[in-house]
Design an enzyme around this catalytic site. Sequence first.
Site, short mmCIF file in Angstrom:
data_model
loop_
_atom_site.label_atom_id
_atom_site.label_comp_id
_atom_site.label_asym_id
_atom_site.label_seq_id
_atom_site.Cartn_x
_atom_site.Cartn_y
_atom_site.Cartn_z
N GLY A 18 0.70 -1.23 -0.11
CA GLY A 18 0.14 -0.10 -0.02
C GLY A 18 0.85 1.18 0.05
O GLY A 18 2.17 1.05 -0.03
N VAL A 20 1.31 3.67 2.27
CA VAL A 20 2.04 3.88 3.52
C VAL A 20 3.16 2.84 3.71
O VAL A 20 4.14 3.06 3.99
CB VAL A 20 0.96 3.81 4.68
CG1 VAL A 20 1.88 4.10 5.90
CG2 VAL A 20 0.25 4.91 4.75
N ARG A 45 -3.04 -12.18 -2.31
CA ARG A 45 -3.01 -11.66 -3.68
C ARG A 45 -1.96 -11.03 -4.20
O ARG A 45 -1.53 -10.95 -5.27
CB ARG A 45 -4.37 -10.96 -4.16
CG ARG A 45 -4.40 -9.56 -3.54
CD ARG A 45 -5.72 -8.99 -3.78
NE ARG A 45 -5.98 -7.54 -3.07
CZ ARG A 45 -6.26 -7.26 -1.79
NH1 ARG A 45 -6.74 -8.62 -1.41
NH2 ARG A 45 -6.67 -6.35 -1.45
N SER A 46 -1.32 -10.50 -3.07
CA SER A 46 0.18 -9.72 -3.39
C SER A 46 1.44 -10.55 -3.14
O SER A 46 2.38 -10.17 -3.33
CB SER A 46 0.24 -8.45 -2.60
OG SER A 46 -0.71 -7.40 -2.84
N ARG A 111 -5.98 3.26 19.12
CA ARG A 111 -5.50 4.60 19.65
C ARG A 111 -6.01 4.80 20.86
O ARG A 111 -5.58 5.54 21.79
CB ARG A 111 -5.94 5.38 18.46
CG ARG A 111 -5.17 5.39 17.28
CD ARG A 111 -5.48 6.46 16.32
NE ARG A 111 -4.75 6.34 14.87
CZ ARG A 111 -5.38 6.67 13.69
NH1 ARG A 111 -6.38 7.38 13.67
NH2 ARG A 111 -4.63 6.44 12.86
N CYS A 140 -3.15 11.28 11.22
CA CYS A 140 -2.26 12.16 10.36
C CYS A 140 -2.40 13.74 10.89
O CYS A 140 -1.61 14.26 10.98
CB CYS A 140 -2.37 11.88 9.04
SG CYS A 140 -4.00 11.93 8.23
N SER A 170 -5.41 12.41 -0.89
CA SER A 170 -4.47 10.91 -0.74
C SER A 170 -4.83 10.37 0.72
O SER A 170 -4.39 9.24 0.91
CB SER A 170 -3.00 11.17 -0.89
OG SER A 170 -2.60 12.17 -0.24
N ARG A 249 -12.04 18.23 3.06
CA ARG A 249 -11.32 17.58 2.24
C ARG A 249 -11.28 18.65 1.00
O ARG A 249 -12.17 19.15 0.56
CB ARG A 249 -12.08 16.43 1.68
CG ARG A 249 -11.22 15.57 0.48
CD ARG A 249 -10.14 14.84 1.51
NE ARG A 249 -10.53 13.81 2.28
CZ ARG A 249 -10.03 13.19 3.08
NH1 ARG A 249 -8.48 13.24 3.30
NH2 ARG A 249 -10.33 12.27 3.80
N HIS A 256 -1.37 17.86 4.14
CA HIS A 256 -2.61 18.55 4.65
C HIS A 256 -2.05 19.77 5.26
O HIS A 256 -0.94 20.02 5.55
CB HIS A 256 -3.20 17.43 5.99
CG HIS A 256 -3.56 16.16 5.51
ND1 HIS A 256 -4.19 15.93 4.34
CD2 HIS A 256 -3.91 15.17 6.51
CE1 HIS A 256 -4.66 14.72 4.49
NE2 HIS A 256 -4.62 14.33 6.06
#
Length: 351
Positions: A18, A20, A45-46, A111, A140, A170, A249, A256
Amino acid sequence: MAKEMPARPVVAVAGATGAVGREFLEVLHELDFPASEVRALASARSAGKELPFKGCGDVPAGALTVQEMTSESFQGVDIALFSAGAGVSRAMRQAVVDAGAVMIDNSSAFRMDEDVPLVVPEVNPEDVEWHSGVIANPNCSTIQMVVALKPLDDISPIKRVVVSTYQAASGAGAAAMDELYSQTREFLDGVADDDLTVEAFQHRIAFNTIPHIDVFLDDGSTKEEWKMVVETKKIMHRASLEVAATCVRVPVLRCHGESINVEFEGAVSAEEARSALEAAPGVAVMDDVSENVYPMPGLLAHSTPVYVGRIRTDASVPHGIAFWDVADQIRKGAALNAVQIALLLIPAARG
């Protein structure tokens, strides 16, 4: 309980294919992380794919072959960097902990759990000491804000923060970035609003802003806004800190921006704030309005610091400062912060 961390740990990157995950590999290289081995893990699948890796520590440059992530993948692993989604993190937590590894998780899964530290190394590095196998990476938008708040809070305790975010496409994933590209082309080609392809967002993102990130809660706020409130309090160890957030957004690909107003208990001048931010780790002050110098998301993609500009007095409260804050949310807002946490776990790297 995690075992004693070796000086040259084995690192697993969970979700390596991915955005990140790939950024994890870049950051491991750039920081020359002292790894003895790096494993790339992803879904079945990867498996078998090869990912370019520039090397770090004892690991030479070359392709990493992706392995299917299973409960057995973490045997022999010391640090597991996770960015595979909250469901995967929850499913794999016990396997990671049972293997004696430390999970550093980029999802929202843990978290706010009382037994899981929520860490930004520039703000609360001491919290890694009480982990029990899992350390959470904050949201983030929270990360870039608290990196700038900490040096200001050290001058005078902060009473209240009001933040409005301008969050890049993103942040909603690769499909959202693709939609910004394709929708912009459609719009410029004259496609009518009702015929535009809208899948990744609630509304058109091209030439628009959307004040809606994540789901709405009963009080009218969004979950993204809630995260900024509760995570900031936990990271800064300040349950009484008042935080008001509005998350929006915007049609930016990466990075950001945040407009932040801070109210202090005591007097803090703009000059004091600027000096504190200039001396703060992880912060780069970009602030010369006479030359039109200030941070702009479109020009700071793939950068490491949290950039701060437009530092000025907020005269609407007795002791107020306003400023503008920009950071690459995939870099500092995810991968870099997690790898910095990993470095805190290694006594030799700490110091």
